[in-house]
Scaffold this active site. Structure first.
Site, mmCIF file in Angstrom:
data_model
loop_
_atom_site.group_PDB
_atom_site.id
_atom_site.type_symbol
_atom_site.label_atom_id
_atom_site.label_comp_id
_atom_site.label_asym_id
_atom_site.label_seq_id
_atom_site.Cartn_x
_atom_site.Cartn_y
_atom_site.Cartn_z
ATOM 1 N N ASP A 171 -9.736 8.774 -3.640
ATOM 2 C CA ASP A 171 -8.563 9.269 -2.890
ATOM 3 C C ASP A 171 -8.401 10.779 -2.971
ATOM 4 O O ASP A 171 -7.330 11.290 -3.323
ATOM 5 C CB ASP A 171 -7.278 8.597 -3.396
ATOM 6 C CG ASP A 171 -7.355 7.088 -3.385
ATOM 7 O OD1 ASP A 171 -7.980 6.552 -2.453
ATOM 8 O OD2 ASP A 171 -6.795 6.452 -4.283
ATOM 9 N N GLU A 217 -1.451 3.149 6.823
ATOM 10 C CA GLU A 217 -1.041 3.770 5.571
ATOM 11 C C GLU A 217 -1.623 5.180 5.443
ATOM 12 O O GLU A 217 -2.279 5.683 6.350
ATOM 13 C CB GLU A 217 -1.474 2.901 4.384
ATOM 14 C CG GLU A 217 -2.951 2.592 4.342
ATOM 15 C CD GLU A 217 -3.309 1.594 3.267
ATOM 16 O OE1 GLU A 217 -2.478 1.309 2.397
ATOM 17 O OE2 GLU A 217 -4.444 1.087 3.291
#
Length: 237
Positions: A34, A217
């Site tokens: 991420d 998302e």
């Protein structure tokens, strides 16, 4: 054969002329999911998820986006991050790093999940938080967390040209008047960046047009050429 030699020579020449065009992935190996990058001048800074491990959110520094060095952690003391009892694969999810040029301040926004599903039962949707610093090279300079009103995860901060700050996040919207919005959708609110308090009602932004599964998302808002752009991860990450 001459064609092959010519092609190989071209590749070698490309690497010599533009070193940044020839590099080996991964640029940061190992446990670094991420990634989020922010730039200040000629310096690049990158943060990654750290889940249930402490200290949280490692910070990397680079001059060329290829060679990276760890310079610290954004969440490095118990007053910022308490992971006691956090389930495996829980903890710090999807940090976003932002730099506000007007105030010369870095913001790291993230969400801490103490219980996740699966394998555990999620009974609380956590509130996102952010910490700030004016000296990203100094671990001790990171502030204690400021929590936002709008719940959800995958939080993002956007600093507009007019001085306003917007917070976006992801959460289920089926019971909030959007029954056809899938598992997750994107919401945004204007906030007081000093307190995290919302200054406007949360606004529904986007639901996924795809299926199986249907979710949207990881929102990130950018502004370029006078237009706003919303970048998301769609139908699983």
């Amino acid at each position: 054969m001459p064609k092959m030699v010519s092609l190989l020579s071209s590749v070698i020449l490309l690497c010599v002329v533009g070193a940044a065009s020839c590099f080996k992935n991964p640029i940061i190996p190992g446990f670094n999911p991420d990634p989020s990058i922010a730039r200040k001048g000629n310096d690049y800074f990158l943060v990654t998820s750290s889940f249930e491990f402490f200290p949280g959110v490692p910070i990397y520094h680079s001059k060329d986006l290829i060679k990276w060095t760890v310079i610290g952690h954004a969440l490095n003391r118990p007053s910022q991050l308490d992971l006691r009892g956090t389930a495996p694969s829980g903890g710090v999810f999807a940090p976003t790093l932002r730099y506000n040029q007007k105030t010369d301040t870095f913001y790291m926004v993230t969400t801490v999940f103490h219980i996740i599903n699966p394998p555990d039962n999620t009974t609380v949707t956590p509130r996102s938080l952010y910490v700030t610093t004016k000296n990203i090279f100094d671990d001790d300079s990171w502030s204690d967390p400021t929590y936002v009103d709008q719940y959800g995860f995958d939080g993002d901060l956007f600093f507009d040209d007019n001085g306003k700050t917007y917070f976006s996040s992801t959460f289920g919207s089926g019971d909030l008047g959007y029954p056809d919005s899938g598992y997750f959708a994107i919401w945004t609110t204007e906030i007081d960046v000093k307190t995290g308090n919302s200054l406007t009602e949360s606004k529904f932004q986007l639901a996924s047009p795809f299926t199986n599964p249907r979710l949207n998302e990881a929102p990130h808002i950018f502004k370029r050429g006078g237009k706003y752009h919303l970048l998301t991860a769609d139908s699983t990450t």
